[in-house]
Design an enzyme around this catalytic site. Sequence first.
Site, PDB file in Angstrom:
ATOM      1  N   GLU A  86     -48.073 -34.024  39.123  1.00  0.00           N
ATOM      2  CA  GLU A  86     -48.169 -35.033  40.182  1.00  0.00           C
ATOM      3  C   GLU A  86     -49.601 -35.512  40.330  1.00  0.00           C
ATOM      4  O   GLU A  86     -50.478 -34.770  40.806  1.00  0.00           O
ATOM      5  CB  GLU A  86     -47.669 -34.471  41.514  1.00  0.00           C
ATOM      6  CG  GLU A  86     -47.722 -35.508  42.631  1.00  0.00           C
ATOM      7  CD  GLU A  86     -47.299 -34.954  43.981  1.00  0.00           C
ATOM      8  OE1 GLU A  86     -47.480 -35.689  44.985  1.00  0.00           O
ATOM      9  OE2 GLU A  86     -46.802 -33.820  44.047  1.00  0.00           O
ATOM     10  N   LYS A 216     -34.402 -16.202  47.467  1.00  0.00           N
ATOM     11  CA  LYS A 216     -34.545 -17.523  46.870  1.00  0.00           C
ATOM     12  C   LYS A 216     -34.020 -18.647  47.759  1.00  0.00           C
ATOM     13  O   LYS A 216     -33.647 -19.707  47.278  1.00  0.00           O
ATOM     14  CB  LYS A 216     -33.832 -17.593  45.508  1.00  0.00           C
ATOM     15  CG  LYS A 216     -34.309 -16.583  44.474  1.00  0.00           C
ATOM     16  CD  LYS A 216     -35.760 -16.789  44.107  1.00  0.00           C
ATOM     17  CE  LYS A 216     -36.157 -16.091  42.815  1.00  0.00           C
ATOM     18  NZ  LYS A 216     -35.888 -14.666  42.720  1.00  0.00           N
ATOM     19  N   ASP A 290     -42.986 -16.181  40.370  1.00  0.00           N
ATOM     20  CA  ASP A 290     -41.591 -16.620  40.287  1.00  0.00           C
ATOM     21  C   ASP A 290     -41.476 -17.916  41.089  1.00  0.00           C
ATOM     22  O   ASP A 290     -41.454 -17.898  42.320  1.00  0.00           O
ATOM     23  CB  ASP A 290     -40.673 -15.542  40.856  1.00  0.00           C
ATOM     24  CG  ASP A 290     -39.201 -15.880  40.703  1.00  0.00           C
ATOM     25  OD1 ASP A 290     -38.864 -17.063  40.492  1.00  0.00           O
ATOM     26  OD2 ASP A 290     -38.369 -14.950  40.792  1.00  0.00           O
ATOM     27  N   HIS A 381     -52.051 -42.912  45.610  1.00  0.00           N
ATOM     28  CA  HIS A 381     -50.984 -42.693  44.625  1.00  0.00           C
ATOM     29  C   HIS A 381     -50.896 -43.848  43.640  1.00  0.00           C
ATOM     30  O   HIS A 381     -50.631 -43.647  42.453  1.00  0.00           O
ATOM     31  CB  HIS A 381     -49.639 -42.474  45.337  1.00  0.00           C
ATOM     32  CG  HIS A 381     -49.388 -41.045  45.687  1.00  0.00           C
ATOM     33  ND1 HIS A 381     -48.815 -40.159  44.818  1.00  0.00           N
ATOM     34  CD2 HIS A 381     -49.670 -40.345  46.808  1.00  0.00           C
ATOM     35  CE1 HIS A 381     -48.726 -38.977  45.389  1.00  0.00           C
ATOM     36  NE2 HIS A 381     -49.236 -39.051  46.599  1.00  0.00           N
TER      37      HIS A 381
END
Length: 388
Positions: A86, A216, A290, A381
């Site tokens: 990004e 998760k 993770d 951006h």
Amino acid sequence: MSASIPRSKVNDHTPEMAQARRQFVEQQTNTCLSHVGRYSLPAEETMGNIEHFTGAAQVPLGLTGPILIDGEHAKGEFYVPMATTEGTLVASYNRGMRLLRESGGVKVSVVDDAMQRAPVFAFNDAREAREFGVWVQDNFSEIKKIAEGSTRSGKLRNIEQYAAARMLYLRFNFTTGDAAGQNMVSKATYIACEWIKENYPQALKYTLSGAMDTDKKHSQLNTLHTRGKRVIAEATIPGDLLKSLMGVSPDALLKMRAISQVGNFMAGSINTGAHSANGITAIFIATGQDVANVAESSAAVTYADIDDHGNYYIAITIPSLIVASYGGGTALATQRECLEMLGCYGKGKVYKLAEIIGATVLAGELSLSSAILAGDWVDSHEKHGRNR
């Protein structure tokens, strides 16, 4: 019949098997894997981290900082590696780090530490479940001894109990040393539950996870009770510095935060900040964490105020930061280098890593919030964030 992916029963983690799989997929899909096949990590070192090793997905890595941290474990200036695709993300965090550095740094504290597995036991009725809960409380010392016998670093802190219908959910809370610890606590809880099953006066049925550990996935329970490390990063920004570097005043930034809190509430958001997931994900990828744990780790609670001298105080609480400085993907080649860059590889370093991540999140919070308010969010951006 579909063709099977090549695999060796003797040793599947070799350069030859990786090449065989690349050739296989090139034949099956007519796709050239020339970049996937270029990597520096030894194939044999991926054992335990991935199956059917075929190559590497390369994510651009940027460097931010230095960020000045006043932690209990991380002290001084740090250059933080961030892996992302990004555009503007690294630049934004770098800008926030400059603001914090010139303001005197970030104070970061790890205030809680727990990793869970939550088995559920089912009974004939609610009274049987209640009696079982009393037995668990009475036998906690022995359960703790049995659970901790399966691990060198895991310690059973306590067992929460949640009753519903004829079930009793037990939430085992462990500290896990320098490992993230999900597998560690699963094994320890299983061994403890088997002991409970053998020693309880009547027959028991249980499932190792009744979903109240919320692995998760985010939960309000974790926001209140912690999963992983509970990290609080805070800083006081001089009003004049905020104006000169960010182009916004403390009063305007505080007012915008009040408005955004209402929007967060209406949306049912798990995060009252701007974008903690960005910084956490980028550091997770760089350091071998993770990445799926971002689902929990990105939850955040922000607070801001203005003191009598016009300085802007801001704090961000990350209640479920799940990180490791040892084990998992941390020992892989580039991931280890990034951890070593931070002085966070190996045993005894996980709190230091948690503090650095907390400080980085605060830098991103300040930078993005200011950019939105100042009106240069979209322009940035457009200029830096579009790969045409």
